[in-house]
Design a protein around this motif. Structure first.
Motif, PDB file in Angstrom:
ATOM      1  N   VAL A 240       0.831  -1.202   0.000  1.00  0.00           N
ATOM      2  CA  VAL A 240       0.000   0.000   0.000  1.00  0.00           C
ATOM      3  C   VAL A 240       0.865   1.250   0.000  1.00  0.00           C
ATOM      4  N   LEU A 241       1.924   1.245   0.800  1.00  0.00           N
ATOM      5  CA  LEU A 241       2.832   2.395   0.856  1.00  0.00           C
ATOM      6  C   LEU A 241       3.438   2.667  -0.513  1.00  0.00           C
ATOM      7  N   SER A 242       3.803   1.609  -1.222  1.00  0.00           N
ATOM      8  CA  SER A 242       4.406   1.793  -2.551  1.00  0.00           C
ATOM      9  C   SER A 242       3.413   2.421  -3.521  1.00  0.00           C
ATOM     10  N   LYS A 243       2.135   2.097  -3.380  1.00  0.00           N
ATOM     11  CA  LYS A 243       1.109   2.690  -4.244  1.00  0.00           C
ATOM     12  C   LYS A 243       1.005   4.192  -4.005  1.00  0.00           C
ATOM     13  N   HIS A 244       1.116   4.600  -2.766  1.00  0.00           N
ATOM     14  CA  HIS A 244       1.074   6.032  -2.452  1.00  0.00           C
ATOM     15  C   HIS A 244       2.267   6.751  -3.087  1.00  0.00           C
ATOM     16  N   TYR A 245       3.464   6.182  -2.931  1.00  0.00           N
ATOM     17  CA  TYR A 245       4.652   6.780  -3.540  1.00  0.00           C
ATOM     18  C   TYR A 245       4.494   6.861  -5.058  1.00  0.00           C
ATOM     19  N   PHE A 246       3.981   5.775  -5.643  1.00  0.00           N
ATOM     20  CA  PHE A 246       3.829   5.705  -7.099  1.00  0.00           C
ATOM     21  C   PHE A 246       2.875   6.790  -7.607  1.00  0.00           C
ATOM     22  N   SER A 247       1.717   6.933  -6.972  1.00  0.00           N
ATOM     23  CA  SER A 247       0.725   7.908  -7.423  1.00  0.00           C
ATOM     24  C   SER A 247       1.259   9.335  -7.325  1.00  0.00           C
ATOM     25  N   ILE A 248       1.968   9.627  -6.243  1.00  0.00           N
ATOM     26  CA  ILE A 248       2.568  10.957  -6.093  1.00  0.00           C
ATOM     27  C   ILE A 248       3.600  11.181  -7.198  1.00  0.00           C
ATOM     28  N   GLY A 249       4.426  10.179  -7.443  1.00  0.00           N
ATOM     29  CA  GLY A 249       5.454  10.298  -8.471  1.00  0.00           C
ATOM     30  C   GLY A 249       4.887  10.540  -9.856  1.00  0.00           C
ATOM     31  N   VAL A 250       3.844   9.805 -10.212  1.00  0.00           N
ATOM     32  CA  VAL A 250       3.221   9.969 -11.527  1.00  0.00           C
ATOM     33  C   VAL A 250       2.670  11.382 -11.701  1.00  0.00           C
ATOM     34  N   ASN A 251       1.971  11.878 -10.691  1.00  0.00           N
ATOM     35  CA  ASN A 251       1.382  13.216 -10.806  1.00  0.00           C
ATOM     36  C   ASN A 251       2.451  14.307 -10.846  1.00  0.00           C
ATOM     37  N   LEU A 252       3.545  14.133 -10.131  1.00  0.00           N
ATOM     38  CA  LEU A 252       4.642  15.095 -10.204  1.00  0.00           C
ATOM     39  C   LEU A 252       5.253  15.106 -11.598  1.00  0.00           C
ATOM     40  N   CYS A 253       5.432  13.927 -12.191  1.00  0.00           N
ATOM     41  CA  CYS A 253       5.979  13.850 -13.553  1.00  0.00           C
ATOM     42  C   CYS A 253       5.033  14.480 -14.566  1.00  0.00           C
ATOM     43  N   LEU A 254       3.736  14.251 -14.401  1.00  0.00           N
ATOM     44  CA  LEU A 254       2.759  14.860 -15.309  1.00  0.00           C
ATOM     45  C   LEU A 254       2.766  16.381 -15.187  1.00  0.00           C
ATOM     46  N   ASN A 255       3.219  16.878 -14.035  1.00  0.00           N
ATOM     47  CA  ASN A 255       3.336  18.325 -13.838  1.00  0.00           C
ATOM     48  C   ASN A 255       4.739  18.830 -14.206  1.00  0.00           C
ATOM     49  N   ASN A 256       5.508  17.973 -14.899  1.00  0.00           N
ATOM     50  CA  ASN A 256       6.849  18.304 -15.382  1.00  0.00           C
ATOM     51  C   ASN A 256       7.860  18.511 -14.246  1.00  0.00           C
ATOM     52  N   ASN A 257       7.565  17.939 -13.078  1.00  0.00           N
ATOM     53  CA  ASN A 257       8.507  17.975 -11.962  1.00  0.00           C
ATOM     54  C   ASN A 257       9.171  16.600 -11.892  1.00  0.00           C
ATOM     55  N   PHE A 258      10.051  16.337 -12.869  1.00  0.00           N
ATOM     56  CA  PHE A 258      10.591  14.994 -13.018  1.00  0.00           C
ATOM     57  C   PHE A 258      11.622  14.646 -11.943  1.00  0.00           C
ATOM     58  N   LYS A 259      12.352  15.621 -11.464  1.00  0.00           N
ATOM     59  CA  LYS A 259      13.359  15.328 -10.448  1.00  0.00           C
ATOM     60  C   LYS A 259      12.717  14.737  -9.201  1.00  0.00           C
ATOM     61  N   GLY A 261       9.536  13.739  -8.991  1.00  0.00           N
ATOM     62  CA  GLY A 261       8.667  12.638  -9.402  1.00  0.00           C
ATOM     63  C   GLY A 261       9.409  11.321  -9.503  1.00  0.00           C
ATOM     64  N   ARG A 262      10.605  11.344 -10.115  1.00  0.00           N
ATOM     65  CA  ARG A 262      11.401  10.113 -10.225  1.00  0.00           C
ATOM     66  C   ARG A 262      11.813   9.598  -8.849  1.00  0.00           C
ATOM     67  N   ASN A 263      12.104  10.514  -7.932  1.00  0.00           N
ATOM     68  CA  ASN A 263      12.468  10.087  -6.576  1.00  0.00           C
ATOM     69  C   ASN A 263      11.337   9.288  -5.923  1.00  0.00           C
ATOM     70  N   TYR A 264      10.093   9.765  -6.102  1.00  0.00           N
ATOM     71  CA  TYR A 264       8.957   9.038  -5.534  1.00  0.00           C
ATOM     72  C   TYR A 264       8.743   7.711  -6.251  1.00  0.00           C
ATOM     73  N   LEU A 265       8.928   7.682  -7.573  1.00  0.00           N
ATOM     74  CA  LEU A 265       8.754   6.437  -8.319  1.00  0.00           C
ATOM     75  C   LEU A 265       9.803   5.405  -7.897  1.00  0.00           C
ATOM     76  N   ILE A 266      11.030   5.854  -7.692  1.00  0.00           N
ATOM     77  CA  ILE A 266      12.092   4.951  -7.242  1.00  0.00           C
ATOM     78  C   ILE A 266      11.783   4.419  -5.836  1.00  0.00           C
ATOM     79  N   LYS A 267      11.258   5.285  -4.968  1.00  0.00           N
ATOM     80  CA  LYS A 267      10.861   4.849  -3.624  1.00  0.00           C
ATOM     81  C   LYS A 267       9.761   3.800  -3.709  1.00  0.00           C
ATOM     82  N   ALA A 268       8.846   3.959  -4.671  1.00  0.00           N
ATOM     83  CA  ALA A 268       7.763   2.981  -4.850  1.00  0.00           C
ATOM     84  C   ALA A 268       8.327   1.622  -5.230  1.00  0.00           C
ATOM     85  N   VAL A 269       9.286   1.626  -6.166  1.00  0.00           N
ATOM     86  CA  VAL A 269       9.896   0.369  -6.614  1.00  0.00           C
ATOM     87  C   VAL A 269      10.691  -0.286  -5.487  1.00  0.00           C
TER      88      VAL A 269
END
Length: 328
Positions: A240-259, A261-269
């Motif tokens: 469940v925690l990884s899903k939260h990190y993933f969703s935050i990361g995706v929305n940050l990337c969609l807002n062009n905040n890739f730095k 966003g990628r940190n949250y996606l990596i935390k999810a993985v």
């Protein structure tokens, strides 16, 4: 004293609020009051509301726009009913909605706090879609855990009738949130109360122009706030925690905040490495905005392509002159 208080928060929806009010007035269950909370409208909302001339309708106005959570809280504080229902100012209830929900509450345990229904989603082209409403029932025994996993996300607040004691124990709507106001309230309520799902569409939910649903920045901010608020409970389940990190990361990337966003996606993985989708999306996030947005667009089109819909009927906006002429 009315049994049910129906709260309708509104902001510049004079052309639609009449339809919402009429759908409440036309309920087969009639033991209710209606509280319209005008959140600082600059149109003729007040004129439309007062044209109904129904003693069960109360009109409360905010002098400035405070947001949906504050408007709902104002309505709750003014409410006299033992049960609180919410109607969005652009949506429409079916006539049997309240009656079917109140029958569930009759004789039910005081642990039953929320009775909600399924709904139809009406898109901007007027098509009626089957909306995938989750079933969160008492016999699950894992209501709070499922709520932390955002499984209460698609419970529409306009479909819900809430026992007043929910607000006394779980608290009011969080005015700090700009988005996910309903979701966060359902998470808190799930810790103390049971839910009951009437698996029947009893409301037309209309997609609003300019809604925050497509604003990735607002989504990311709201998800961060919710994760921070419930972190001690969420971290107990790494999936469940990884899903939260993933969703935050995706929305940050969609807002062009890739730095970030990628940190949250990596935390999810790292938190839950067995999810292949998380790995793929994290990989795509290293190719920049164009590739990431294109992949997201393709996914959404594929998802929408599986939706079932039928052509909806007349969706003419409510007009004051139509109401007066019809009911003279």
């Amino acid at each position: 004293m009315p049994k049910v208080s129906v709260i309708i928060p509104t902001y510049n929806r004079a052309h639609l609020i009449g339809r919402a009010i009429k759908s409440v007035i036309n309920q087969t269950y009639q033991d209710f009051e209606i509280i319209v909370v005008d959140d600082g409208s600059t149109d003729n909302t007040e004129e439309i509301v007062k044209s109904f001339n129904d003693p069960r309708i109360r009109y409360i106005r905010h002098e400035k726009n405070k947001g949906e959570a504050a408007a709902r809280n104002t309505g709750i504080e003014a409410a006299k009913g033992k049960y609180i229902a919410f109607q969005d100012s652009d949506d429409e209830w079916f006539p049997e909605k309240l009656e079917k929900q109140m029958k569930i509450f009759e004789g039910a345990s005081s642990r039953l706090g929320i009775v909600y229904t399924s709904m139809y989603r009406i898109d901007k082209e007027g098509r009626k879609h089957d909306f995938k409403t989750p079933t969160i029932m008492p016999e699950d025994g894992l209501v709070y855990r499922r709520a932390l996993d955002y499984q209460v996300l698609n419970i529409g607040i306009g479909t819900a009738v809430v026992r007043r004691t929910c607000f006394n124990i779980a608290g009011m709507f969080d005015e700090q949130l700009q988005y996910f106001v309903d979701l966060e309230f359902f998470i808190r309520s799930a810790k103390h109360f049971y839910f009951y799902h009437i698996n029947e569409p009893l409301i037309n939910y209309y997609e609003a122009e300019g809604s925050l649903g497509g604003d990735p920045k607002a989504l990311a901010v709201a998800r961060k706030l919710i994760l921070e608020k419930y972190f001690k409970d969420i971290e107990k389940d790494k999936k469940v925690l990884s899903k939260h990190y993933f969703s935050i990361g995706v929305n940050l990337c969609l807002n062009n905040n890739f730095k970030e966003g990628r940190n949250y996606l990596i935390k999810a993985v790292k938190t839950y490495p067995l999810n292949i989708k998380f790995l793929l999306v994290t990989f795509l996030a290293f190719f920049g905005q164009g590739v990431f947005n294109k992949a997201t667009e393709i996914y959404r089109k594929l998802k929408l392509g599986t939706e079932k819909y039928v052509k909806c009927g007349d969706q003419t906006p409510f007009l004051l002159e139509n109401y007066v002429e019809k009911d003279k």
